[in-house]
Structures are given as C-alpha cells and as structure tokens.
Write an enzyme that holds these catalytic residues in place. Structure first.
Site, mmCIF file in Angstrom:
data_model
loop_
_atom_site.group_PDB
_atom_site.id
_atom_site.type_symbol
_atom_site.label_atom_id
_atom_site.label_comp_id
_atom_site.label_asym_id
_atom_site.label_seq_id
_atom_site.Cartn_x
_atom_site.Cartn_y
_atom_site.Cartn_z
ATOM 1 N N GLU A 114 0.836 -1.209 0.000
ATOM 2 C CA GLU A 114 0.000 0.000 0.000
ATOM 3 C C GLU A 114 0.869 1.256 0.000
ATOM 4 O OE1 GLU A 114 -0.285 -2.435 2.275
ATOM 5 O OE2 GLU A 114 -2.389 -2.953 2.607
ATOM 6 N N ASP A 167 29.922 -17.854 -12.361
ATOM 7 C CA ASP A 167 28.466 -17.735 -12.326
ATOM 8 C C ASP A 167 27.892 -16.854 -13.410
ATOM 9 O OD1 ASP A 167 27.599 -19.304 -10.373
ATOM 10 O OD2 ASP A 167 27.908 -17.838 -8.789
#
Ligand code: ADE
Length: 248
Positions: A114, A167
């Site tokens: 919100e 990676d």
C-alpha cells in the site's frame, strides 16, 4: 558483514536463513543477519505501524516514526547503507550485490504494497531497491533475495571462489551448461567434449556455450558487454550457425 532487515512480519524471514550456505556462513562468523520487528520501535499501546493516507485513498501507509527510530538505533557502522525495498526502486543487479558485499552493514526496510510514508525514501535511506518489475505484497521476499545474492560475494561464503567467478552475470554472460551422471539418460547424451580430458578444449566449449546461451536468452545483457576478440569470433560463428540452422 552485518545484515539488518526491518519488517512487520519477522516470522516470514525466520526460517529463510536457517539452512544451507547462509546458515554455514553465519556459523563460521562471516556474516550476521538480524531481523527486527518494526512494532518494537513504536511507543503506543496498539504498537501501530501504519495509518490512513492523507488525501484519502485505499489501504494503509507505513508511518515514518518507527522506521526512522529503528534505522537510527540499528545503524552502527559509518559505511552502513540503508535501502527501502519497493517496486519503484533501482533494479537490484549482480554488480550491485558485489559492491554491497564490501560494506560492513546493509540495512533493508521492507515496505508494504500500500505504501510507505515518502519521507522515509526522501530523507532516511540511501535509495530504493527493486528486485524486478512486479509488485510483491511486501519487501520480505526481496530482502531474502538481496541478502542471499550479496552474501555469495563475501569471501569465504561460497566454498570455491571460482564458482562465483564462473556464475551467470559475473562476466556479463550467463553460465555455461552443467552435466553430471548418468552419461546417457532416456536417450539424452552428455556432450562428448566433456569426456575428452582436454581442459583447453573444454574451456573453449564452455565459453562458446555461455556466449550462445546469452545470445539466445539474454541479448540485452550481451549488448552491454565488451567482447574480447576471441569472444567476437566465437559469437560470429554462433550467429552463422544459427542462420544456417534456420535456413535448413
Ligand atoms: N516490494 C514490493 N514489490 C517489490 C519489488 N519488486 N522489489 C522490492 N520490493 C518490493
């Protein structure tokens, strides 16, 4: 390195760091992760952390006072960095993870969907961070992702430093394909080059596959990478081979 996460749902994160590589790193004393309940920084009977939005509208907004107080108490290192997690933030990347791993302290504030009183973003934090273009119900899953990705860059956390170097994203390329036993599974074979014993050849194959995967799946990151002359040559080959296959 010390990580601090400020949340109204500490229970979401309570098991996040209690297994695997992160747990081992904590036991080895390489990092410390503290999850703080925002309600512990309120002073009223109801321990209220949110309130209705000024100007009207849906939902509740996280109040500034407990967040400011929490950060002011938690921040202990001069080089500490503080981020508010929100979908409006700057995109979290591998490069930022690597940079953050050099800090002594990272403080993450989990927002709610919100909203969070804008004074937090404006006056308290070093910036806002988002893990992707989608809206989560809160910043908690993002905090888990960021702590995990940053922790991998702290020396000693990942057993072999080479794994981090190879990676995806580290060299601006996706990772090459990996295989293990069995050599053949339901007619699907492991590429024979991996049994050749020729390390040079295997390295070249992996480089080519990493380039090929990146070209096919993430041309956007390839476009940003400065290619070596060997990589350019490999990529030309890959593109030509792709064109040949299309015309077959
Ligand atoms: N909170 C809600 N959505 C988010 C996102 N995509 N990244 C970080 N925090 C968030």
């Amino acid at each position: 390195m010390r990580f601090d996460i400020i949340t109204i749902f500490p229970e979401i994160l309570s098991s996040a760091f209690s297994a695997g590589i992160i747990k081992k790193a904590i036991e080895k004393g390489l990092l410390e992760i503290k999850v703080h309940n925002l309600r512990d920084y309120t002073h009223d009977k109801h321990r209220q952390v949110d309130d209705r939005p000024y100007g009207g509208g849906e939902g509740m907004v996280l109040k500034p006072e407990p967040i400011f107080e929490a950060v002011e108490k938690i921040k202990i290192y001069p080089d500490a960095v503080v981020y508010l997690l929100s979908p409006q933030g700057k995109r979290f990347t591998s490069e930022l993870a690597r940079q953050l791993a050099t800090k002594s302290q990272l403080i993450l504030i989990c927002g709610r969907y919100e909203g969070v009183d804008e004074r937090v973003a404006q006056y308290l934090v070093d910036g806002e961070l988002s893990i992707g273009d989608y809206v989560l119900t809160g910043g908690e899953p993002a905090a888990w992702v960021i702590v995990d990705a940053v922790a991998r860059f702290i020396p000693g956390v990942v057993g072999k430093p080479q794994s981090v170097i190879h990676d995806s994203f580290f060299n601006g390329l996706l990772d090459y394909p990996h295989y293990t036993r069995p050599r053949e599974f339901r007619g699907m074979k492991v590429p024979s080059v991996l049994f050749s014993g020729d390390h040079e050849k295997i390295l070249r194959w992996r480089k080519r596959k990493a380039l090929e995967k990146t070209w096919r799946l993430r041309p956007d990151i390839l476009a940003q990478k400065e290619l070596s002359s060997e990589e350019k040559r490999l990529l030309d080959d890959i593109i030509k081979e792709g064109e040949r296959n299309e015309s077959d």
